[in-house]
Design a protein around this motif. Structure first.
Motif, PDB file in Angstrom:
ATOM      1  N   LEU A  92      49.025  34.112  40.640  1.00 23.48           N
ATOM      2  CA  LEU A  92      49.805  34.615  39.512  1.00 23.48           C
ATOM      3  C   LEU A  92      49.056  34.352  38.321  1.00 23.48           C
ATOM      4  CD1 LEU A  92      52.697  35.546  38.720  1.00 23.48           C
ATOM      5  CD2 LEU A  92      53.473  33.014  39.055  1.00 23.48           C
ATOM      6  N   ILE A  93      49.066  35.184  37.177  1.00 25.61           N
ATOM      7  CA  ILE A  93      48.267  35.225  36.318  1.00 25.61           C
ATOM      8  C   ILE A  93      49.119  35.483  34.758  1.00 25.61           C
ATOM      9  CG2 ILE A  93      46.065  35.915  34.791  1.00 25.61           C
ATOM     10  CD1 ILE A  93      44.947  36.664  37.441  1.00 25.61           C
ATOM     11  N   GLY A  94      49.466  34.530  34.011  1.00 23.14           N
ATOM     12  CA  GLY A  94      50.119  34.727  32.892  1.00 23.14           C
ATOM     13  C   GLY A  94      49.267  35.532  31.816  1.00 23.14           C
ATOM     14  N   GLY A  95      50.094  36.089  30.868  1.00 24.67           N
ATOM     15  CA  GLY A  95      49.170  36.909  29.663  1.00 24.67           C
ATOM     16  C   GLY A  95      48.439  35.833  28.688  1.00 24.67           C
ATOM     17  N   GLY A  96      47.272  36.305  28.526  1.00 22.86           N
ATOM     18  CA  GLY A  96      46.460  35.464  27.476  1.00 22.86           C
ATOM     19  C   GLY A  96      45.042  36.075  27.343  1.00 22.86           C
ATOM     20  N   THR A  97      44.230  35.654  26.351  1.00 25.12           N
ATOM     21  CA  THR A  97      43.213  36.320  26.293  1.00 25.12           C
ATOM     22  C   THR A  97      42.084  35.560  27.229  1.00 25.12           C
ATOM     23  OG1 THR A  97      42.653  34.504  24.502  1.00 25.12           O
ATOM     24  CG2 THR A  97      43.582  36.997  24.078  1.00 25.12           C
ATOM     25  N   THR A  98      42.252  34.047  27.470  1.00 23.94           N
ATOM     26  CA  THR A  98      41.312  33.617  28.565  1.00 23.94           C
ATOM     27  C   THR A  98      41.634  34.196  29.837  1.00 23.94           C
ATOM     28  OG1 THR A  98      41.256  31.711  26.910  1.00 23.94           O
ATOM     29  CG2 THR A  98      40.345  31.472  29.154  1.00 23.94           C
ATOM     30  N   THR A  99      42.885  34.200  30.225  1.00 19.64           N
ATOM     31  CA  THR A  99      43.180  34.627  31.793  1.00 19.64           C
ATOM     32  C   THR A  99      42.820  36.074  31.726  1.00 19.64           C
ATOM     33  OG1 THR A  99      45.466  35.147  30.811  1.00 19.64           O
ATOM     34  CG2 THR A  99      45.107  32.939  31.837  1.00 19.64           C
ATOM     35  N   PHE A 100      42.905  36.664  30.807  1.00 20.53           N
ATOM     36  CA  PHE A 100      42.419  38.263  30.841  1.00 20.53           C
ATOM     37  C   PHE A 100      40.802  38.343  31.140  1.00 20.53           C
ATOM     38  CE2 PHE A 100      40.601  41.789  28.678  1.00 20.53           C
ATOM     39  CZ  PHE A 100      41.241  42.904  29.037  1.00 20.53           C
ATOM     40  N   GLN A 101      40.159  37.352  30.612  1.00 19.85           N
ATOM     41  CA  GLN A 101      38.640  37.473  31.077  1.00 19.85           C
ATOM     42  C   GLN A 101      38.531  37.328  32.609  1.00 19.85           C
ATOM     43  OE1 GLN A 101      36.495  38.163  28.939  1.00 19.85           O
ATOM     44  NE2 GLN A 101      37.719  37.783  27.158  1.00 19.85           N
ATOM     45  N   MET A 102      39.388  36.784  33.198  1.00 22.91           N
ATOM     46  CA  MET A 102      39.372  36.467  34.735  1.00 22.91           C
ATOM     47  C   MET A 102      39.205  37.908  35.567  1.00 22.91           C
ATOM     48  SD  MET A 102      42.338  33.692  35.880  1.00 22.91           S
ATOM     49  CE  MET A 102      42.156  33.747  37.402  1.00 22.91           C
ATOM     50  N   VAL A 103      39.583  39.042  35.091  1.00 20.96           N
ATOM     51  CA  VAL A 103      39.531  40.226  35.758  1.00 20.96           C
ATOM     52  C   VAL A 103      37.921  40.695  36.028  1.00 20.96           C
ATOM     53  CG1 VAL A 103      40.144  42.557  35.463  1.00 20.96           C
ATOM     54  CG2 VAL A 103      41.865  41.140  34.586  1.00 20.96           C
ATOM     55  N   ASP A 104      37.128  40.366  35.028  1.00 20.11           N
ATOM     56  CA  ASP A 104      35.874  40.727  35.199  1.00 20.11           C
ATOM     57  C   ASP A 104      35.268  40.083  36.405  1.00 20.11           C
ATOM     58  OD1 ASP A 104      35.698  42.459  33.306  1.00 20.11           O
ATOM     59  OD2 ASP A 104      35.016  41.154  31.724  1.00 20.11           O
ATOM     60  N   PHE A 105      35.635  38.899  36.694  1.00 20.18           N
ATOM     61  CA  PHE A 105      35.294  37.984  37.801  1.00 20.18           C
ATOM     62  C   PHE A 105      35.741  38.225  38.984  1.00 20.18           C
ATOM     63  CE2 PHE A 105      34.260  36.075  33.665  1.00 20.18           C
ATOM     64  CZ  PHE A 105      32.606  35.799  33.649  1.00 20.18           C
ATOM     65  N   MET A 106      36.867  39.032  39.092  1.00 22.44           N
ATOM     66  CA  MET A 106      37.555  39.390  40.474  1.00 22.44           C
ATOM     67  C   MET A 106      37.289  40.655  41.213  1.00 22.44           C
ATOM     68  SD  MET A 106      41.478  38.100  39.560  1.00 22.44           S
ATOM     69  CE  MET A 106      41.894  39.695  38.358  1.00 22.44           C
ATOM     70  N   ALA A 107      36.087  41.359  40.695  1.00 25.54           N
ATOM     71  CA  ALA A 107      35.801  42.527  41.335  1.00 25.54           C
ATOM     72  C   ALA A 107      35.658  42.507  42.873  1.00 25.54           C
ATOM     73  CB  ALA A 107      34.793  43.272  40.371  1.00 25.54           C
ATOM     74  N   CYS A 108      34.667  41.390  43.212  1.00 24.60           N
ATOM     75  CA  CYS A 108      34.253  41.173  44.416  1.00 24.60           C
ATOM     76  C   CYS A 108      35.262  40.214  45.418  1.00 24.60           C
ATOM     77  CB  CYS A 108      32.753  40.432  44.488  1.00 24.60           C
ATOM     78  SG  CYS A 108      32.861  38.944  43.696  1.00 24.60           S
ATOM     79  N   ARG A 109      36.194  40.085  44.708  1.00 22.79           N
ATOM     80  CA  ARG A 109      37.308  39.346  45.734  1.00 22.79           C
ATOM     81  C   ARG A 109      38.306  40.204  46.266  1.00 22.79           C
ATOM     82  NH1 ARG A 109      36.960  33.800  44.863  1.00 22.79           N
ATOM     83  NH2 ARG A 109      34.906  33.391  44.191  1.00 22.79           N
ATOM     84  N   ARG A 110      39.163  39.696  47.219  1.00 18.76           N
ATOM     85  CA  ARG A 110      40.347  40.194  47.796  1.00 18.76           C
ATOM     86  C   ARG A 110      41.216  39.584  47.718  1.00 18.76           C
ATOM     87  NH1 ARG A 110      37.415  43.483  46.762  1.00 18.76           N
ATOM     88  NH2 ARG A 110      36.019  45.230  48.063  1.00 18.76           N
ATOM     89  N   ILE A 111      42.103  39.596  46.710  1.00 20.49           N
ATOM     90  CA  ILE A 111      43.131  38.842  46.153  1.00 20.49           C
ATOM     91  C   ILE A 111      44.354  39.617  45.844  1.00 20.49           C
ATOM     92  CG2 ILE A 111      41.881  36.359  45.855  1.00 20.49           C
ATOM     93  CD1 ILE A 111      42.157  37.216  42.899  1.00 20.49           C
ATOM     94  N   ARG A 112      45.584  39.102  45.961  1.00 15.36           N
ATOM     95  CA  ARG A 112      46.609  39.862  45.518  1.00 15.36           C
ATOM     96  C   ARG A 112      46.885  39.154  44.032  1.00 15.36           C
ATOM     97  NH1 ARG A 112      51.876  39.538  48.847  1.00 15.36           N
ATOM     98  NH2 ARG A 112      50.762  41.040  50.023  1.00 15.36           N
ATOM     99  N   VAL A 113      46.964  40.059  43.044  1.00 17.37           N
ATOM    100  CA  VAL A 113      47.264  39.483  41.458  1.00 17.37           C
ATOM    101  C   VAL A 113      48.751  39.897  41.184  1.00 17.37           C
ATOM    102  CG1 VAL A 113      46.501  39.660  39.408  1.00 17.37           C
ATOM    103  CG2 VAL A 113      44.762  39.772  41.043  1.00 17.37           C
ATOM    104  N   MET A 114      49.399  38.835  40.884  1.00 16.61           N
ATOM    105  CA  MET A 114      50.671  38.892  40.272  1.00 16.61           C
ATOM    106  C   MET A 114      50.554  38.803  38.892  1.00 16.61           C
ATOM    107  SD  MET A 114      53.521  37.766  43.167  1.00 16.61           S
ATOM    108  CE  MET A 114      52.842  36.096  42.954  1.00 16.61           C
ATOM    109  N   THR A 115      51.210  39.469  37.889  1.00 17.21           N
ATOM    110  CA  THR A 115      50.958  39.100  36.411  1.00 17.21           C
ATOM    111  C   THR A 115      52.050  39.661  35.401  1.00 17.21           C
ATOM    112  OG1 THR A 115      49.475  39.175  34.522  1.00 17.21           O
ATOM    113  CG2 THR A 115      49.463  41.211  35.837  1.00 17.21           C
ATOM    114  N   ASN A 116      52.353  39.179  34.446  1.00 17.24           N
ATOM    115  CA  ASN A 116      53.253  39.657  33.370  1.00 17.24           C
ATOM    116  C   ASN A 116      52.550  40.197  32.269  1.00 17.24           C
ATOM    117  OD1 ASN A 116      52.274  37.387  32.176  1.00 17.24           O
ATOM    118  ND2 ASN A 116      54.354  36.412  31.586  1.00 17.24           N
ATOM    119  N   SER A 117      51.080  40.557  32.360  1.00 13.59           N
ATOM    120  CA  SER A 117      50.432  40.981  31.374  1.00 13.59           C
ATOM    121  C   SER A 117      49.919  42.414  31.572  1.00 13.59           C
ATOM    122  CB  SER A 117      49.077  40.351  31.202  1.00 13.59           C
ATOM    123  OG  SER A 117      48.143  40.818  30.325  1.00 13.59           O
ATOM    124  N   PHE A 118      50.634  43.300  30.611  1.00 14.11           N
ATOM    125  CA  PHE A 118      50.210  44.873  31.069  1.00 14.11           C
ATOM    126  C   PHE A 118      48.582  45.093  30.939  1.00 14.11           C
ATOM    127  CE2 PHE A 118      49.612  49.040  29.306  1.00 14.11           C
ATOM    128  CZ  PHE A 118      50.076  49.942  30.036  1.00 14.11           C
TER     129      PHE A 118
END
Length: 251
Positions: A92-118
């Motif tokens: 679960l990833i909350g909205g924010g500019t630091t959490t937003f940066q996580m996306v670039d490092f998730m490309a090679c993972r297989r996880i389920r992402v739930m978020t309140n950040s459009f």
């Protein structure tokens, strides 16, 4: 509590217990914290609102404005956060500019992402094959979050291994935010995960003020950078919070 006291001017402890459906001990503890943060004034047997005349008004910077600040630190913190996740995890990833940066490092993972950040959801869908679940509700672009008008409905049926969230300020009181909408968003997300991890670059220890989100005891881990002050790190460790320190990410 702040809303009730602001609307009514003042309230007694028994009134707050009745209105909020919580214990006397909880009300008294929160009144102490809110008084210390200068959001209200405690009185004998209750509290009253602060007069607005001359009082500073907190306004958070926009999501896109904050996105340009401390980028190297935020990316290092975000990368370390993703390293905590294993394939198959639900995060679960909350909205924010630091959490937003996580996306670039998730490309090679297989996880389920739930978020309140459009913004985070859109970026994750474009850059990875991970499943993305987006909270429903109204989009607040300045804060970068989505909130449902129906209490508890947006993430009610979601449960995650980790919650990753940002923060305005880390203090001895706990996590502080600069916007009431972010307080509301945080309160809705925190019960929905096994572990709360806060992504806080070193500037968050220098920020002052804010509105109380939660006590340090609610946090399992804080990821910060090498410029974090020793006093701030020790404060967290004394409260039983695990602190992970990373060097700025230059790539």
């Amino acid at each position: 509590m702040l809303k009730l006291i602001s609307e009514r001017g003042s309230a007694t402890v028994p009134q707050l217990v009745d209105w909020l459906g919580v214990s006397i001990a909880t009300v008294r503890r929160d009144l102490r914290l809110l008084d210390a943060a200068q959001h209200l004034r405690r009185t004998r047997g209750g509290a009253r609102r602060l007069e607005s005349k001359g009082a500073p008004r907190l306004k958070s910077m926009s999501f896109h404005g904050n996105l340009q600040l401390n980028v190297e630190r935020k990316r290092a913190i975000a990368r370390r956060a993703v390293e905590m996740c294993a394939d198959g995890d639900t995060v679960l990833i909350g909205g924010g500019t630091t959490t937003f940066q996580m996306v670039d490092f998730m490309a090679c993972r297989r996880i389920r992402v739930m978020t309140n950040s459009f913004e985070l959801a859109r970026h994750a869908l474009a850059s990875s094959d991970n499943e993305v679940i987006l909270a429903g509700g109204k989009i607040y672009p300045e804060q970068g979050v989505i909130l449902s008008p129906f209490e508890g409905e947006d993430m009610r049926y979601c449960y995650a291994n980790y919650l990753f969230m940002g923060v305005h300020c880390m203090s001895s009181l706990g996590m502080m935010e600069a916007d009431p909408l972010l307080i509301q968003a945080g309160h809705r997300l925190m019960p929905q995960a096994q572990q709360v991890t806060v992504l806080a670059d070193s500037s968050k220890f220098a920020n002052k003020g804010g509105m109380f989100l939660c006590a340090l005891e609610k946090i399992a881990c804080v990821i910060t950078d090498t410029d974090a002050p020793d006093a701030g790190v020790q404060m967290l460790e004394r409260a039983g919070v695990q602190v992970l320190i990373v060097a700025p990410h230059l790539n």
